[in-house]
Scaffold this motif. Structure first.
Motif, PDB file in Angstrom:
ATOM      1  N   GLY A 175       0.724  -1.248  -0.047  1.00 48.92           N
ATOM      2  CA  GLY A 175      -0.028   0.025  -0.023  1.00 48.92           C
ATOM      3  C   GLY A 175       0.881   0.945   0.156  1.00 48.92           C
ATOM      4  N   ALA A 176       1.042   1.962   1.168  1.00 51.82           N
ATOM      5  CA  ALA A 176       1.666   3.321   1.306  1.00 51.82           C
ATOM      6  C   ALA A 176       3.087   3.003   1.659  1.00 51.82           C
ATOM      7  CB  ALA A 176       0.944   4.151   2.274  1.00 51.82           C
ATOM      8  N   VAL A 177       3.317   1.567   1.969  1.00 51.36           N
ATOM      9  CA  VAL A 177       4.688   1.068   2.386  1.00 51.36           C
ATOM     10  C   VAL A 177       5.340   0.268   1.505  1.00 51.36           C
ATOM     11  CG1 VAL A 177       5.727   0.074   4.424  1.00 51.36           C
ATOM     12  CG2 VAL A 177       3.461   0.888   4.933  1.00 51.36           C
ATOM     13  N   HIS A 178       6.757   0.688   1.225  1.00 49.96           N
ATOM     14  CA  HIS A 178       7.359  -0.007   0.067  1.00 49.96           C
ATOM     15  C   HIS A 178       8.675  -0.169   0.645  1.00 49.96           C
ATOM     16  CE1 HIS A 178       8.520   4.009  -0.986  1.00 49.96           C
ATOM     17  NE2 HIS A 178       7.588   4.320  -1.054  1.00 49.96           N
ATOM     18  N   GLN A 179       9.540  -0.923  -0.227  1.00 51.04           N
ATOM     19  CA  GLN A 179      11.083  -1.176  -0.035  1.00 51.04           C
ATOM     20  C   GLN A 179      11.806  -0.131   0.241  1.00 51.04           C
ATOM     21  OE1 GLN A 179      11.909  -3.969  -2.973  1.00 51.04           O
ATOM     22  NE2 GLN A 179      10.950  -5.924  -2.119  1.00 51.04           N
ATOM     23  N   ASN A 180      11.334   1.120  -0.218  1.00 51.38           N
ATOM     24  CA  ASN A 180      12.175   2.349  -0.056  1.00 51.38           C
ATOM     25  C   ASN A 180      12.360   2.844   1.470  1.00 51.38           C
ATOM     26  OD1 ASN A 180      12.639   2.160  -2.428  1.00 51.38           O
ATOM     27  ND2 ASN A 180      12.250   4.380  -3.178  1.00 51.38           N
ATOM     28  N   HIS A 181      11.273   2.205   2.208  1.00 50.78           N
ATOM     29  CA  HIS A 181      11.092   2.850   3.617  1.00 50.78           C
ATOM     30  C   HIS A 181      12.278   1.847   4.519  1.00 50.78           C
ATOM     31  CE1 HIS A 181       6.900   4.248   2.307  1.00 50.78           C
ATOM     32  NE2 HIS A 181       7.981   5.523   2.574  1.00 50.78           N
ATOM     33  N   ILE A 184      11.560   2.182   8.353  1.00 48.72           N
ATOM     34  CA  ILE A 184      10.247   1.224   8.701  1.00 48.72           C
ATOM     35  C   ILE A 184      10.578  -0.469   8.788  1.00 48.72           C
ATOM     36  CG2 ILE A 184       7.992   0.798   7.935  1.00 48.72           C
ATOM     37  CD1 ILE A 184       7.617   3.688   7.347  1.00 48.72           C
ATOM     38  N   GLU A 185      11.267  -0.516   7.981  1.00 45.73           N
ATOM     39  CA  GLU A 185      11.703  -1.995   7.666  1.00 45.73           C
ATOM     40  C   GLU A 185      12.576  -2.350   8.776  1.00 45.73           C
ATOM     41  OE1 GLU A 185      13.387  -5.329   4.701  1.00 45.73           O
ATOM     42  OE2 GLU A 185      13.553  -3.295   4.069  1.00 45.73           O
ATOM     43  N   LYS A 186      13.340  -1.584   9.091  1.00 44.08           N
ATOM     44  CA  LYS A 186      14.376  -1.846  10.686  1.00 44.08           C
ATOM     45  C   LYS A 186      13.644  -1.920  11.761  1.00 44.08           C
ATOM     46  CE  LYS A 186      18.700   0.064   8.528  1.00 44.08           C
ATOM     47  NZ  LYS A 186      19.784   0.976   8.572  1.00 44.08           N
ATOM     48  N   LEU A 187      12.728  -1.024  11.817  1.00 43.80           N
ATOM     49  CA  LEU A 187      11.890  -0.975  13.111  1.00 43.80           C
ATOM     50  C   LEU A 187      10.836  -2.223  13.195  1.00 43.80           C
ATOM     51  CD1 LEU A 187      10.956   2.605  13.142  1.00 43.80           C
ATOM     52  CD2 LEU A 187      12.283   1.557  14.837  1.00 43.80           C
ATOM     53  N   LEU A 188      10.426  -2.686  11.903  1.00 48.12           N
ATOM     54  CA  LEU A 188       9.538  -3.549  12.021  1.00 48.12           C
ATOM     55  C   LEU A 188      10.238  -5.148  12.636  1.00 48.12           C
ATOM     56  CD1 LEU A 188       7.418  -3.078   8.717  1.00 48.12           C
ATOM     57  CD2 LEU A 188       6.585  -3.240  11.206  1.00 48.12           C
ATOM     58  N   PHE A 202       8.898 -11.859   6.329  1.00 49.34           N
ATOM     59  CA  PHE A 202       8.069 -10.767   5.857  1.00 49.34           C
ATOM     60  C   PHE A 202       8.812  -9.865   4.794  1.00 49.34           C
ATOM     61  CE2 PHE A 202      10.028  -7.581   8.554  1.00 49.34           C
ATOM     62  CZ  PHE A 202       9.939  -6.526   7.958  1.00 49.34           C
ATOM     63  N   GLN A 203       8.056  -9.426   3.794  1.00 47.70           N
ATOM     64  CA  GLN A 203       8.683  -8.339   3.150  1.00 47.70           C
ATOM     65  C   GLN A 203       7.843  -7.115   2.886  1.00 47.70           C
ATOM     66  OE1 GLN A 203       9.169 -11.423   0.061  1.00 47.70           O
ATOM     67  NE2 GLN A 203       7.930 -10.196  -1.352  1.00 47.70           N
ATOM     68  N   LEU A 204       8.547  -6.036   2.538  1.00 49.99           N
ATOM     69  CA  LEU A 204       7.939  -4.696   2.027  1.00 49.99           C
ATOM     70  C   LEU A 204       7.563  -4.808   0.749  1.00 49.99           C
ATOM     71  CD1 LEU A 204       9.557  -2.047   4.086  1.00 49.99           C
ATOM     72  CD2 LEU A 204       7.735  -3.334   4.756  1.00 49.99           C
ATOM     73  N   ALA A 205       6.369  -4.478   0.056  1.00 46.98           N
ATOM     74  CA  ALA A 205       6.001  -4.383  -1.465  1.00 46.98           C
ATOM     75  C   ALA A 205       7.017  -3.459  -2.178  1.00 46.98           C
ATOM     76  CB  ALA A 205       4.945  -3.974  -1.569  1.00 46.98           C
ATOM     77  N   LYS A 206       7.406  -3.818  -3.489  1.00 40.55           N
ATOM     78  CA  LYS A 206       8.378  -2.916  -4.220  1.00 40.55           C
ATOM     79  C   LYS A 206       7.684  -1.768  -4.536  1.00 40.55           C
ATOM     80  CE  LYS A 206      10.483  -6.728  -6.646  1.00 40.55           C
ATOM     81  NZ  LYS A 206      10.718  -7.473  -8.188  1.00 40.55           N
ATOM     82  N   LYS A 207       8.284  -0.389  -4.478  1.00 39.68           N
ATOM     83  CA  LYS A 207       7.529   0.699  -4.858  1.00 39.68           C
ATOM     84  C   LYS A 207       7.003   0.658  -6.307  1.00 39.68           C
ATOM     85  CE  LYS A 207       8.585   5.695  -4.992  1.00 39.68           C
ATOM     86  NZ  LYS A 207       9.519   6.643  -4.924  1.00 39.68           N
ATOM     87  N   GLY A 208       5.879   1.027  -6.295  1.00 37.66           N
ATOM     88  CA  GLY A 208       5.068   1.042  -7.699  1.00 37.66           C
ATOM     89  C   GLY A 208       4.611  -0.302  -8.213  1.00 37.66           C
ATOM     90  N   ALA A 209       4.598  -1.178  -7.322  1.00 37.29           N
ATOM     91  CA  ALA A 209       4.298  -2.510  -7.537  1.00 37.29           C
ATOM     92  C   ALA A 209       2.996  -2.753  -8.337  1.00 37.29           C
ATOM     93  CB  ALA A 209       4.351  -3.472  -6.530  1.00 37.29           C
ATOM     94  N   ASP A 210       2.692  -3.242  -9.100  1.00 35.55           N
ATOM     95  CA  ASP A 210       1.031  -3.302  -9.870  1.00 35.55           C
ATOM     96  C   ASP A 210       0.506  -4.661  -9.535  1.00 35.55           C
ATOM     97  OD1 ASP A 210       2.841  -4.884 -11.272  1.00 35.55           O
ATOM     98  OD2 ASP A 210       2.321  -4.138 -13.440  1.00 35.55           O
ATOM     99  N   THR A 211       1.121  -5.355  -8.503  1.00 38.51           N
ATOM    100  CA  THR A 211       0.218  -6.807  -8.064  1.00 38.51           C
ATOM    101  C   THR A 211      -1.255  -6.602  -8.051  1.00 38.51           C
ATOM    102  OG1 THR A 211       0.511  -5.978  -5.704  1.00 38.51           O
ATOM    103  CG2 THR A 211       2.096  -7.484  -6.729  1.00 38.51           C
ATOM    104  N   HIS A 212      -1.726  -5.304  -7.543  1.00 34.07           N
ATOM    105  CA  HIS A 212      -3.246  -5.342  -7.628  1.00 34.07           C
ATOM    106  C   HIS A 212      -3.967  -5.156  -8.897  1.00 34.07           C
ATOM    107  CE1 HIS A 212      -1.609  -1.345  -8.080  1.00 34.07           C
ATOM    108  NE2 HIS A 212      -2.991  -0.680  -8.606  1.00 34.07           N
ATOM    109  N   VAL A 213      -3.029  -4.952 -10.078  1.00 34.28           N
ATOM    110  CA  VAL A 213      -3.473  -4.980 -11.395  1.00 34.28           C
ATOM    111  C   VAL A 213      -3.429  -6.150 -12.087  1.00 34.28           C
ATOM    112  CG1 VAL A 213      -3.074  -3.818 -13.681  1.00 34.28           C
ATOM    113  CG2 VAL A 213      -2.718  -2.306 -11.797  1.00 34.28           C
ATOM    114  N   LEU A 214      -2.695  -6.966 -11.414  1.00 24.79           N
ATOM    115  CA  LEU A 214      -2.209  -8.567 -12.185  1.00 24.79           C
ATOM    116  C   LEU A 214      -3.572  -9.351 -11.459  1.00 24.79           C
ATOM    117  CD1 LEU A 214      -0.953 -10.679 -13.520  1.00 24.79           C
ATOM    118  CD2 LEU A 214       0.539 -10.790 -11.597  1.00 24.79           C
ATOM    119  N   GLY A 215      -3.628  -8.923 -10.015  1.00 25.05           N
ATOM    120  CA  GLY A 215      -4.815  -9.703  -9.284  1.00 25.05           C
ATOM    121  C   GLY A 215      -6.162  -9.220  -9.923  1.00 25.05           C
TER     122      GLY A 215
END
Length: 228
Positions: A175-181, A184-188, A202-215
């Motif tokens: 969502g609003a969270v991605h791998q550039n954060h 946030i990843e370190k804190l998690l 766990f992993q953070l989604a890639k920035k600009g990932a279009d997984t929702h479009v594929l789904g």
């Protein structure tokens, strides 16, 4: 009745899903053969926190479409926090982005979070995002760091609860969270390490990932096939 109204107006079949479930399906298709069970947690600025659940390669849904509402998880039990429970889920109330940004603005209104204020002045507007909060924390804004620490701790608690119940192969936070954060990843990872006795993948989604479009494409095809 929104789907029916759209279908009647446009004269085309219509179905409605939320982005968390669409992203879960898309993430599964992108990693097909590597995992059968995953949870996609979707943190958004306007709708709160939701999740899509894929078990055994199939999207899990109940008949009321309520499965995956992690924003409704109860993570605190203090009596004075139940006043608005009917209006918003407990986790969303504690750590949804709207609440996080509201707390950040309250800090600013009290003359706190000085580094964040400098960044907003340089930006030329008061638009908040996770990225600018991270930048402020990196500039040793201790007020914002404490806010992000509290927020990620609540997200980690939801991830622990989810893993303890479903034991998915991976939990993806997007969502609003991605791998550039990176902060946030370190804190998690820090909170997860101290909260749970087993490692959680766990992993953070890639920035600009279009997984929702594929789904959406996949489920649209299935929907049309079933209609035909």
């Amino acid at each position: 009745n929104l789907a029916e109204l759209v279908q009647k107006t446009l004269g085309h079949p219509c179905f409605i899903y939320n982005t968390a479930r669409l992203s879960a399906v898309g993430a599964y298709l992108q990693n097909k053969g590597q995992m059968k069970n995953l949870v996609y947690m979707d943190v958004t600025g306007d709708c709160g926190i939701g999740a899509g659940i894929v078990l055994g390669g199939q999207l899990y849904e109940d008949r009321n479409c309520l499965a995956g509402e992690v924003g409704d998880m109860v993570i605190r039990t203090e009596a004075d926090r139940w006043d608005d429970a009917r209006n918003q889920g407990a986790l969303e109330r504690e750590s949804g982005l709207s609440s996080v940004f509201r707390e950040a603005r309250q800090l600013l209104s009290r003359g706190l979070a000085p580094e964040l204020q400098k960044l907003l002045d340089k930006q030329g507007n008061d638009n908040l995002s996770l990225s600018i909060l991270e930048r402020a924390a990196a500039e040793f804004d201790l007020d914002i760091y404490a806010l992000l620490n509290k927020t990620t701790k609540a997200w980690a608690a939801a991830m622990v609860n989810t893993y303890a119940l479903l034991a998915p192969d991976v939990i993806i936070l997007g969502g609003a969270v991605h791998q550039n954060h990176k902060l946030i990843e370190k804190l998690l990872r820090h909170h997860l390490h101290h909260m749970y006795h087993r490692p959680i993948s766990f992993q953070l989604a890639k920035k600009g990932a279009d997984t929702h479009v594929l789904g959406a494409a996949h489920l649209s095809g299935r929907f049309l096939l079933e209609m035909s």
